[in-house]
Design a protein around this motif. Structure first.
Motif, PDB file in Angstrom:
ATOM      1  N   ALA A 395       0.818  -1.219   0.000  1.00 40.25           N
ATOM      2  CA  ALA A 395       0.000   0.000   0.000  1.00 40.25           C
ATOM      3  C   ALA A 395       0.849   1.265   0.000  1.00 40.25           C
ATOM      4  N   ASP A 396       2.112   1.146   0.439  1.00 41.57           N
ATOM      5  CA  ASP A 396       2.976   2.316   0.447  1.00 41.57           C
ATOM      6  C   ASP A 396       3.511   2.656  -0.938  1.00 41.57           C
ATOM      7  N   TRP A 397       3.379   1.718  -1.872  1.00 43.68           N
ATOM      8  CA  TRP A 397       4.028   1.911  -3.175  1.00 43.68           C
ATOM      9  C   TRP A 397       3.097   1.745  -4.367  1.00 43.68           C
ATOM     10  N   ASP A 398       1.877   1.215  -4.150  1.00 41.45           N
ATOM     11  CA  ASP A 398       1.074   0.819  -5.304  1.00 41.45           C
ATOM     12  C   ASP A 398       0.021   1.856  -5.696  1.00 41.45           C
ATOM     13  N   GLY A 399       0.273   3.118  -5.397  1.00 48.10           N
ATOM     14  CA  GLY A 399      -0.671   4.169  -5.785  1.00 48.10           C
ATOM     15  C   GLY A 399      -0.857   4.228  -7.295  1.00 48.10           C
ATOM     16  N   ALA A 400      -1.994   4.777  -7.700  1.00 49.82           N
ATOM     17  CA  ALA A 400      -2.310   4.846  -9.125  1.00 49.82           C
ATOM     18  C   ALA A 400      -1.244   5.635  -9.888  1.00 49.82           C
ATOM     19  N   SER A 401      -0.861   6.763  -9.326  1.00 52.91           N
ATOM     20  CA  SER A 401       0.118   7.593 -10.019  1.00 52.91           C
ATOM     21  C   SER A 401       1.479   6.901 -10.063  1.00 52.91           C
ATOM     22  N   ALA A 402       1.819   6.201  -8.973  1.00 52.36           N
ATOM     23  CA  ALA A 402       3.085   5.468  -8.946  1.00 52.36           C
ATOM     24  C   ALA A 402       3.110   4.402 -10.032  1.00 52.36           C
ATOM     25  N   LEU A 403       1.990   3.705 -10.189  1.00 58.92           N
ATOM     26  CA  LEU A 403       1.914   2.662 -11.216  1.00 58.92           C
ATOM     27  C   LEU A 403       2.064   3.279 -12.611  1.00 58.92           C
TER      28      LEU A 403
ATOM     29  N   GLN B 161       2.653  10.226  -5.468  1.00 59.78           N
ATOM     30  CA  GLN B 161       2.576   8.992  -6.242  1.00 59.78           C
ATOM     31  C   GLN B 161       1.725   7.952  -5.528  1.00 59.78           C
ATOM     32  N   ASN B 162       1.764   7.996  -4.201  1.00 56.80           N
ATOM     33  CA  ASN B 162       1.040   6.992  -3.424  1.00 56.80           C
ATOM     34  C   ASN B 162       0.044   7.653  -2.491  1.00 56.80           C
ATOM     35  N   VAL B 163      -0.872   6.856  -1.992  1.00 58.50           N
ATOM     36  CA  VAL B 163      -1.964   7.379  -1.175  1.00 58.50           C
ATOM     37  C   VAL B 163      -1.603   7.254   0.302  1.00 58.50           C
ATOM     38  N   ARG B 168      -6.611   6.093   2.560  1.00 60.39           N
ATOM     39  CA  ARG B 168      -6.790   4.710   2.112  1.00 60.39           C
ATOM     40  C   ARG B 168      -8.079   4.141   2.684  1.00 60.39           C
ATOM     41  N   SER B 175      -4.657   9.001  -7.151  1.00 63.66           N
ATOM     42  CA  SER B 175      -3.433   9.680  -6.753  1.00 63.66           C
ATOM     43  C   SER B 175      -2.837  10.245  -8.015  1.00 63.66           C
ATOM     44  N   TRP B 176      -2.201  11.365  -7.886  1.00 62.91           N
ATOM     45  CA  TRP B 176      -1.696  12.028  -9.086  1.00 62.91           C
ATOM     46  C   TRP B 176      -0.486  12.875  -8.779  1.00 62.91           C
ATOM     47  N   THR B 177       0.526  12.742  -9.617  1.00 59.94           N
ATOM     48  CA  THR B 177       1.643  13.682  -9.606  1.00 59.94           C
ATOM     49  C   THR B 177       1.902  14.070 -11.044  1.00 59.94           C
ATOM     50  N   ARG B 205      -5.952   0.279 -10.045  1.00 60.15           N
ATOM     51  CA  ARG B 205      -4.980   1.379  -9.976  1.00 60.15           C
ATOM     52  C   ARG B 205      -4.798   2.030 -11.354  1.00 60.15           C
ATOM     53  N   ALA B 209      -5.590   5.854 -12.412  1.00 64.54           N
ATOM     54  CA  ALA B 209      -4.541   6.725 -12.950  1.00 64.54           C
ATOM     55  C   ALA B 209      -4.998   7.372 -14.252  1.00 64.54           C
TER      56      ALA B 209
END
Lengths: 465, 415
Positions: A395-403, B161-163, B168, B175-177, B205, B209
């Motif tokens: 959960a710390d790394w799998d954000g939508a923007s990260a993906l 990048q992450n939530v 959560r 999430s957006w950058t 995800r 995005a």
């Protein structure tokens, strides 16, 4: 019976990602391949650009002082030239250290040991958002972590907590016992500046490096331990705290809080430097420490929610061997839960990048190039931003923007390599029995060689380990 | 241009593959629908006594020694608030908000957490639980899950990048950058969408995005400056400039989302660098530099929100405060009672909300920290109920379990 995915799990979950040919040479039982890596001295990094931390620190302190003096004589008008000059000095050091680290990770024949090095470096995290650490983080890893990664936990603990990078990062070099000789002298002055303790290092040692939060210590233990650690400092060649070899660890008796101290119900006689060493040795022996370390290791190698049985076995190995790390690692290799599918760990950005470098035999070039993907994907090397280090859950790394940023990077890599790599041929070599039918089909039916590589890097089984 | 392509890909419909809906369903727009909330998590334990100095408290100067800020009017003095509390001189925009009755300063606040670990403290702050690691979801997400469903579009977005944990949970959030890389071809994205069809995590995800990018693409005009600036700063480890750049970039992006009528109602982002154990600085210095960067970021947010500012509340919170006294290294160690801020056009501001316990030795929590007198959950509940219209019963039952004693603090926002 051996699981056909064992070589791929050994290479990708325990190692840093398979290179072409790796899975064939690992053999049917990945455990033997992992155990063999634990033999022999741990790999050390070498290179003209990798200098001892004491040298880096001594020169950096000199630059900072000279810039500050220049600023004073210029009437303090210029916009912070000290910070700027120091930054110019530290940046190439940081770049050189990161490149050496990435080169090692992408080329090593003992990727399990390198993953463990990264694990411990993150356990004893320092972060470059404190400016000086940009120059020291690499040296810290080389000097305090690498030599002990196949040794004893206690030795790594002592090396890490007494390293100038850690003392500087957690402010201990300026922490002063309220009844120390220096404080008493200070109070006699006409305009005294109060000297006292800073409890940052003591708290984080207990919370993050040994016992873990909830490990049975109190605020009184933190305060008392902070007094124990007063005097753990860095050598300076001038100024009020001059003394010791510049840039190296020094114990300053004049800053040390005198007297015996009570930490975790044990009374420690005042033996100066020895008092802190004795507390650290005892912390390393605590059950809470064994449990905390085992939990983190099992979370890293098995699953975000560490199975209790595996944690208990690894903690038992830690306690029985008095923190002999290869014994602990062997218990980890034996954990059945680590060898099952589906793949449970979502790669961190750094894992993802390094495994792509290895899998596609990407060259690690000189210059700033190799640093860029880590920054773009959100894990600039040695910048976790807090002493807790980088987090280790999906959960710390799998954000939508990260993906999406991973996919964009995979797309750029695919476009750059094009037909110079054959994704269909690489896919089974990198993923072994974990290669899914869907990925196989997507890669073989891609519209171009570059797109095929992008799809391989974006595949669910390449995103995980 | 690349971004427009991705939006086109969306409108062509990833419907079959990703299972998410791209058409925007119009919703009725009574007042509540216009409301916007920004939550800023200040990680590292912000020093409330430095940011909102109680300069008239008789014990303040003695405890803070060389870090103490002087009264308003003195050189380097605090900015005036109400004659007792001041504002750190780096916070010019925030003080302007105070004057415009758009800022509430909350002091001596805390979560229910009483230990001093950043990481557990942040967990309690964000999860809304009474103890650390009791919940995998955050209070803000659970609150969003209580709002009426609408046809499409996530109600919340994390700028990063992450939530973070606070966002959560069960409600879908984006999430957006701003990306510094070109977007892949539509065909490649369509194939990846196919490849993820049977992966429950990655399919969701990726859909999120693409949707967030579509919203941002509609707002593309404002982005290039920030993107270029950020890309040129990418390898630059200089802290102060990096902070300022990041806040400008993030607040601009947040505004881009929030000012869209059918975009997210809630945005959240992180700030770091508040863990000031050594050489914290007074009117100028380490903390002052970071506050100035934050203040400028908030000013950017207001400017970029335009007319949407009138319906917006921005909440700034930290996990706990710092020691009342300065420590041995001209900084402060982990403490308890903290300060928090609520600003925006929707805020009934121009006041300090504090049941001030005082800084006398006997008044300090464990003889070292500002004693907390207001539970942050009261603040959260008040905002969620009156600003976003989260039903009171849901606040008690699912958003903040075991919080009956923490009554909602009402009247923080204009009705």
């Amino acid at each position: 019976m051996l699981d056909p995915s064992a070589p791929a799990i050994a290479a990708n979950r325990f190692g840093l990602g398979a290179r072409p040919g790796d899975l064939a040479s690992i053999g049917a039982d990945g455990r033997d391949w992992l155990r063999a890596q634990l033999k022999g001295p741990p790999p050390q990094l070498a290179g003209a650009q990798l200098r001892p931390s004491a040298q880096i620190l001594a020169e950096g302190l000199k630059i900072r002082r000279e810039s500050a003096e220049a600023k004073r004589s210029a009437g303090g008008a210029a916009p912070s030239p000290a910070v700027e000059k120091l930054g110019q000095y530290l940046r190439p050091i940081y770049t050189g250290e990161v490149i050496a680290r990435v080169q090692e990770a992408t080329s090593t024949e003992r990727p399990f040991v390198e993953r463990l090095t990264q694990f411990w470096s993150n356990h004893f995290a320092v972060s470059i958002d404190k400016q000086f650490i940009a120059g020291l983080a690499g040296a810290f890893e080389r000097e305090a972590i690498r030599p002990h990664v196949l040794g004893r936990f206690t030795d790594m603990l002592l090396a890490a907590e007494s390293h100038p990078a850690m003392l500087f990062y957690l402010d201990n070099h300026l922490s002063v016992g309220p009844h120390s000789a220096a404080a008493v002298r200070g109070e006699r002055r006409s305009a005294p500046r109060r000297l006292g303790i800073n409890e940052n290092l003591a708290r984080e040692i207990m919370e993050l490096h040994t016992l873990g939060v909830g490990g049975g210590y109190t605020q009184a233990d933190v305060t008392s331990f902070a007094e124990v650690l007063t005097g753990w400092s860095i050598g300076l060649d001038r100024g009020r705290f001059a003394g010791g070899a510049t840039g190296e660890f020094v114990f300053r008796d004049e800053l040390h809080e005198p007297g015996s101290k009570l930490v975790l119900n044990t009374r420690y006689a005042d033996t100066g430097l020895g008092q802190g060493e004795a507390v650290l040795r005892d912390l390393a022996r605590q059950q809470a420490t064994a449990h905390f370390i085992a939990t983190k290791l099992v979370r890293h190698f098995v699953a975000d929610e560490p199975p209790g049985g595996a944690v208990a076995r690894v903690a038992g190995a830690f306690t029985a061997s008095e923190g002999d790390l290869p014994t602990v690692y062997r218990a980890l290799i034996e954990a059945q839960d680590a060898w099952v599918r589906p793949l449970s760990k979502f790669k961190t950005p750094a894992d993802y990048i390094v495994s792509a470098y290895r899998g596609l035999s990407l060259p690690v070039e000189a210059g700033k190039g190799p640093l860029v993907p880590f920054e773009l994907l959100g894990q600039r090397t040695w910048s976790p931003g807090s002493p807790a280090g980088w987090p280790d859950r999906s959960a710390d790394w799998d954000g939508a923007s990260a993906l999406m940023q991973r996919i964009e990077w995979a797309d750029a890599v695919g476009a750059r390599l094009g037909s110079r790599r054959d994704a269909a041929q690489l896919a089974p070599q990198l993923l072994g029995a974990n290669l899914s039918e869907a990925t196989h089909s997507a890669v073989t039916r891609a519209a171009s060689a570059g797109q095929a590589l992008t799809l391989l890097l974006a595949a669910p089984e390449f995103m995980r380990r | 241009m690349a971004r427009m392509q991705r939006r086109d890909f969306l409108s062509l419909g990833a419907l079959a593959a990703g299972g998410f809906i791209t058409s925007r369903v119009a919703f009725g727009a009574p007042g509540g629908q216009q409301k916007r909330l920004v939550v800023v998590i200040m990680r590292g334990a912000l020093d409330g006594l430095a940011v909102v100095p109680p300069y008239a408290d008789p014990d303040y100067a003695q405890l803070r020694r060389e870090l103490a800020l002087r009264a308003p009017g003195a050189p380097g003095g605090a900015l005036p608030l109400n004659g007792f509390f001041g504002l750190h001189p780096a916070l010019a925009f925030m003080q302007q908000c105070y004057g415009a009755r758009e800022l509430i300063v909350l002091h001596a606040v805390a979560t229910s957490y009483r230990e001093r670990s950043h990481f557990d403290g942040q967990d309690v702050l964000e999860s809304g639980s009474v103890r650390p690691h009791a919940s995998q979801s955050g209070w803000l997400n659970r609150a969003l899950a209580q709002l009426p469903a609408r046809g499409s579009g996530e109600l919340g977005v994390a700028l990063g990048q992450n939530v973070p944990l606070v966002m959560r949970g069960p409600a879908g959030v984006g999430s957006w950058t701003p990306s510094k890389m070109p977007a892949p071809e539509e065909d490649t994205l369509a194939r990846i969408t196919d490849l993820y069809a049977h992966d429950p995590l990655l399919s969701v995800r990726l859909a999120d995005a693409l949707q967030a990018d579509a919203i941002a693409a509609a707002d593309a005009a404002a982005m290039p400056d920030a993107m270029t600036a950020a890309a040129s700063a990418a390898t630059d480890p200089k802290p102060a400039r990096a902070y300022g750049m990041r806040y400008a970039e993030i607040t601009r992006a947040a505004a881009g989302f929030l000012r869209q009528e059918d975009g997210p109602k809630v945005a959240v982002f992180d700030t770091t660098g508040w863990d000031t154990h050594a050489n914290e600085g007074g009117a100028e210095g380490q903390l002052g530099g970071r506050l100035a960067a934050l203040d400028a970021g908030l000013a950017t947010l207001r400017q970029e929100l335009g007319t949407a500012w009138a319906h917006t509340a921005v909440l700034l919170v930290t996990e706990f405060g710092r020691t009342a006294a300065v420590n041995g290294t001209r900084g402060t160690d982990h403490g308890t009672g903290a300060a928090a801020f609520l600003l925006g056009g929707a805020v009934a501001g121009g006041r300090v909300v504090a049941d001030w316990p005082g800084l006398a030795a006997r008044a300090l929590y464990q003889q070292r920290d500002l004693a907390p007198t207001l539970d942050l959950r009261c603040v959260f509940k008040g905002i969620l109920e009156e600003h976003l219209g989260v039903p009171a019963r849901a606040l008690e039952e699912s958003v903040f379990p075991e919080s009956a004693a923490a009554r909602p603090l009402r009247g923080l926002v204009r009705s």
